[in-house]
Every structure is written in C-alpha cells, then in structure tokens.
Design an enzyme around this catalytic site. Structure first.
Site, mmCIF file in Angstrom:
data_model
loop_
_atom_site.group_PDB
_atom_site.id
_atom_site.type_symbol
_atom_site.label_atom_id
_atom_site.label_comp_id
_atom_site.label_asym_id
_atom_site.label_seq_id
_atom_site.Cartn_x
_atom_site.Cartn_y
_atom_site.Cartn_z
ATOM 1 N N VAL A 1 0.871 -1.172 0.000
ATOM 2 C CA VAL A 1 0.000 0.000 0.000
ATOM 3 C C VAL A 1 0.909 1.222 0.000
ATOM 4 O O VAL A 1 1.781 1.353 0.872
ATOM 5 C CB VAL A 1 -0.923 0.031 1.231
ATOM 6 C CG1 VAL A 1 -1.798 1.268 1.199
ATOM 7 C CG2 VAL A 1 -1.775 -1.226 1.281
ATOM 8 N N ASN B 1 21.569 -5.675 -12.209
ATOM 9 C CA ASN B 1 22.300 -6.589 -13.088
ATOM 10 C C ASN B 1 23.081 -5.858 -14.180
ATOM 11 O O ASN B 1 23.860 -4.966 -13.886
ATOM 12 C CB ASN B 1 21.336 -7.630 -13.661
ATOM 13 C CG ASN B 1 20.667 -8.452 -12.573
ATOM 14 O OD1 ASN B 1 21.279 -8.705 -11.533
ATOM 15 N ND2 ASN B 1 19.429 -8.854 -12.780
ATOM 16 N N GLY C 1 9.557 2.259 2.080
ATOM 17 C CA GLY C 1 8.995 3.003 3.201
ATOM 18 C C GLY C 1 9.960 4.002 3.808
ATOM 19 O O GLY C 1 11.098 4.178 3.348
#
Length: 584
Positions: A273, A477, A528
């Site tokens: 979320v 990568n 976050g």
C-alpha cells in the site's frame, strides 16, 4: 639546458606563467600558490581511469552484493574518485520452498564473486586510460563484453547438453511412441479458454552486476571530476550536453504497508500500500505528511479494537464507507519489512481501505484530496495455474476478465486509488488492453514485474510490455546508464510515464535518486520511511529539492492520466485529481 628550454617552450610554460602572474597580481589573493594551482589546472590533462576495484559487500538486508571503486589519474597522481554499491534483486516469491531459497542464495553468492573478478581483472584492463566522461563509448564496450560472456555461457551449456544427450541415448532402449489419441465424434466437452502460460524467468548471467556497477561508477566519476552533481550529469547525457533551464523532481510513491501474501489472513490481492502526496506540495511537505499518516497507522495497529472502531465511525458519518458493525482487527506482525514499512495482513480489501481512511481522518487529512493511494497487486504471485485463475482471497478465484471487472468496480467505488501496479500478469496482454481502455483516464496502470528486464524492454524503438500507463525501471544486473537514457527517451516520446524503482535488496547508495531526477522520471518508488538504506534516498531527494530551489531551477511537476483509444494509441489527458486541492 637547451633540451629543457625546448621542452618548456613546446608546452608554452613561459607564456602561461606570464599570463597567470598578470591575471593574479591585481587580485592579490591571500593564497597565491593556491590560485596559481587553480589557474594551471585548466591546462592539465583530463583525468583518465587508472584502475577499477571490485569488492564483495552486504546490502541492506544482509545479502552479498557488489561495490565498484574507480581510481583515476589526476594531475599525474592516482586518486580514488568514487564508488557505487549495486542493489540485489531476487525473483524468488514469498512462498518459495526453503531449498529454493537456499539455492538462490548460493547462486547469488557465486554471481557476486564472479562480478568481483570481472571488475578487478577484465574490466579493469578493458577501461584503463579511458576518460570517465566518455559514457557512451564505455557503455558500448561493457555491452560487448557482456554479450561475449553470454555467448561463452551458451556455448558451454550446449556442449554439456550434447554430452548429456549422448549418454542418455546410449543407456535408454528405443521405445515406439504411442499413436496419437483421437476424440470420438460424439464428444462435446468444451474446455475453458486456456490462459497464456507463464513466460519462463529471464535468466540472469552470473557476474552481470559488474556491468551495471561499472557503468554507474563511471557516471559518478565523471560527475565528480566535472564538479557537478550526478543528476545534472545524467541530464546533460540525456539532452546531448545541453543544460536544462529547469528540472522537475519525481513524485515519491511511499510504501506504508507491506501485506504479506503468506500471512494467516485471507487477503492476497495487495502486496504494497503506497501513499502519493499531491504535486502542489514540496517534496519535503509531502514526505512529512505521509510520515504523520504512517505514525497514525502504527498507533491504530498497535491498539486495534475500540480505538479503531470509534474513529472508524467518523468516516462512516462522512458517507465514505459501509459495514460499520464490523470490527477492524488486522493481523499486525509488529515488524518492519525489508521494504522499510510495517508488515500486516487483512481479510479483505475494504478492511484495509477503512484503516487508511481512518488514519488520514485522525490527522486531519482526507484521501483523494490531501493524499492519494496506490496499490501494488503483484498479480504474478496470485495465479493458480491448475485452475487458470487468480486467487485474490484465500479460496476466492477470478479469471483474468473477472479481474478487469473487479478493478473497474474498485476504482469507481474508491476514486482516491490513482495507481495500480501489476494488476495482471504480463502474459495477460488482452486484459491489460481492456483495463487500460476502461481505467486509463482515471488511474495509472503500471507494469513493474509485468515488464521485462531493461535489456529486453526495447524492440525496434518500441517498449516490449503490455499496454500500460508506465513502467517501473530498476537499475539492476547488466543495466547500463545509457540503457536508462535511451529507454526513458522512448517512454517520453510515447507519452508513457517513467517510474524509477528500488529493488527488494537495496543498498545505502543513493545514486538512484540522482538517476530519477536527471532522467526526468515522473515517480520514484523507494519503499517506506524506515531502514537506513531507504531513508538515505529520501534524504537525497530532499537535498536535491533544496539545491534546485536555491538555484531557481526547480519546476513544478504536472501529472497526466492517459486515455487509451480503440487503436491502442495513448493520448494525454490532463488530470485535475492531483493538482486541485479543493476537489474531493
């Protein structure tokens, strides 16, 4: 003496010394020799790469990854210029078996060891004496080196397969194949339309981190020796060395909840979320606003039950929710996930949305006006291939077409959701087209895992993805800086939005933010507001905002949704949703 005189005369030492003394005398600088050093540095040779050093380090989740250091010859001295640490990226899902996880860890460890060897040996020799400012040439050489390694790997695999096939044929007796079965004419069984099979996971060549790490380290070195920030250097590369008069900052997509799909609760449709601040706020104001909401979410989750129920009534009185008799008590696992946010679980989607609405209301904000919501569905993790359907709740399955209808209903009911990330698998291209035509003018439909690796995204100046509003690009990568510049140019030309995303195993290197700003990305997805490797990137974003504002080169962003026509050509439609603070 004669040789010395000829040598210095050829270098125009006397003339330049006279010019320096004449120029500096009127200034009478306090540090005369310092000013002389600065003056003559303009005539020194450009720094060149002296050596590369590869090192095995740990990323933010304790996984091995690669650090690349660059040393240059600067004014006849070897000098360490910079280093970069690559993030690690895994394709292993949450519900993977322990032996699968162990095998992935062994493979990752071997890959990093190979990358260290490539950097310190082959690439060190390949790039020696090149200028760090020659990014395109260096990236081309890196690409050719990687291609050769891929071909070597294929050749070895082919030889091994041939040997295995020969040994198998020698030991296996010949068996006649059975005749093909024929259906009876009377049979009228009708099977459901089969779903497209999952595309095989794209192979990752061991050591590929060396290519991406070296390319980014070269870009950082070029910015350092040019005495400009990395984001400006990237912008100059993208715009053919023309310095942009103004620059926009990407809008952060901040993850506030990580809903584990293997938790005891029923909801599987949501993996992340995310909250998105409105564009009229500064990035500092937007992040502070989301931080307030995150603190309130934590408080509500730590003390569920009566507190949540009472505050939920406030949302009901505004006519924004239903089912008031239900008690909201999500499964709160009380830990910070690797994404830098709280880990929770829910029984249904509306339970989750009620919590978000309650948290916003409790801090005096309203979803859809003061802050917006995005959901990462990670639909590729939901498919039950035996049933050919997505499992959105435990025991609840939907076909790809039913998923489209569900999302249309969801966005109509909750218009504050302005972005869906990976709402479908990348193989369900027909349904991606349907959902884009149905919701493209209301909501961003973004491909993250539904997009292929950057190295395979571009096909003949087109983007190899399902129809979508935009793509999340990750620097992992063998990705090179030139690849990002080329791809974002194509995305810009096709009126798609670019999102630069942070992989699961992030490092403390904050270069991703500079890449996003320099490339003109519309959004940045960093995880976050917890964990050092995540927060350092948000701090870098705020530092760049402050610097651009001080230089008066900061331009306010504009966000546009995309209307998809029947001919599948996206057309921009300016959205008022993110720009009008008065609109509900």
């Amino acid at each position: 003496r004669r040789e010395a005189a000829e040598y210095y005369r050829g270098q125009q030492v006397a003339e330049r010394m006279e010019e320096a003394l004449n120029a500096l005398f009127p200034l009478r600088p306090g540090d005369l020799y310092g000013e002389l050093a600065n003056y003559f540095s303009n005539y020194s040779k450009a720094p060149v790469i002296r050596k590369l050093v590869g090192r095995k380090v740990l990323d933010g989740v304790g996984q091995p990854t690669l650090e690349v250091e660059i040393y240059c010859t600067v004014k006849n001295c070897e000098k360490r210029i910079c280093s970069t640490v690559m993030p690690s990226h895994s394709q292993i899902t949450e519900d993977a078996l322990p032996e699968t996880i162990e095998a992935d860890e062994r493979e990752r460890n071997a890959s990093v060891n190979t990358a260290v060897e490539w950097v310190s040996q082959s690439l060190n020799t390949l790039l020696r004496d090149l200028k760090p400012t020659e990014q395109c040439q260096i990236d081309k050489m890196l690409g050719e080196y990687f291609t050769n390694k891929v071909e070597e790997k294929k050749k070895i695999q082919k030889q091994e397969e041939e040997k295995e096939e020969e040994s198998t044929l020698a030991l296996t007796p010949r068996v006649l194949s059975p005749a093909p079965s024929v259906k009876k004419k009377g049979s009228k069984a009708v099977a459901e339309k089969p779903i497209p099979p999952a595309e095989p996971a794209e192979p990752v060549l061991g050591g590929s981190l060396a290519i991406g790490g070296t390319s980014l380290a070269v870009a950082k070195a070029a910015a350092t020796i040019s005495h400009i920030p990395l984001y400006l250097h990237i912008a100059l590369l993208k715009h053919a060395q023309e310095s942009p008069e103004e620059m926009t900052l990407p809008l952060p997509m901040v993850t506030v909840l990580n809903c584990e799909k293997i938790s005891p609760t029923k909801l599987k449709l949501v993996k992340e979320v995310l909250l998105i601040p409105p564009v009229q706020l500064s990035r500092k104001q937007g992040i502070e606003r989301i931080l307030d909401i995150q603190k309130e979410i934590t408080r509500l989750l730590e003390f569920p039950g009566k507190t949540v129920q009472q505050k939920y009534v406030l949302v009901i009185k505004k006519g924004k929710a239903q089912n008031s008799g239900r008690k909201d008590a999500p499964q709160f696992l009380k830990r910070i996930s690797h994404l830098g946010c709280l880990t929770t679980g829910y029984d249904d989607l509306e339970q989750l949305l009620r919590l978000m609405g309650t948290a916003c209301n409790n801090v005096g904000l309203q979803l859809g006006t003061d802050v917006y919501l995005a959901i990462n569905c990670a639909a590729h993790e939901l498919m039950d291939y035996d049933k050919g359907k997505y499992e959105i709740l435990t025991g609840t399955f939907k076909s790809p077409d039913e998923m489209v209808a569900m999302y249309v209903e969801l966005i109509d009911k909750f218009p504050f959701i302005i972005a869906l990330i990976d709402p479908l698998r990348k193989e369900d291209r027909e349904q991606w087209t349907k959902i884009c035509r149905a919701l493209g003018s209301k909501c961003y439909l973004i491909a993250e895992e539904a997009a292929t690796h950057i190295s395979k995204l571009k096909i003949d100046q087109n983007i190899n993805t399902p129809m979508c509003s935009g793509v999340v690009l990750k620097y992992i990568n063998q990705t090179k800086v030139s690849d990002l510049i080329e791809l974002t140019g194509i995305l810009d030309g096709q009126r798609h939005i670019t999102i630069l995303g942070s992989p699961d195993g992030e490092s403390s290197d904050d270069s991703l933010v500079d890449l996003a700003v320099g490339l003109g990305a519309r959004f940045i997805k960093l995880g976050g507001l917890s964990r050092g490797e995540r927060v350092t990137k948000y701090n870098r974003l705020l530092a760049i905002e402050e610097e651009l504002a001080k230089n008066r080169t900061l331009r306010e962003a504009e966000l546009e949704f995309i209307t998809f026509t029947e001919e599948s050509q996206p057309e921009d439609q300016l959205s008022d949703v993110l720009t009008s603070p008065e609109e509900d």
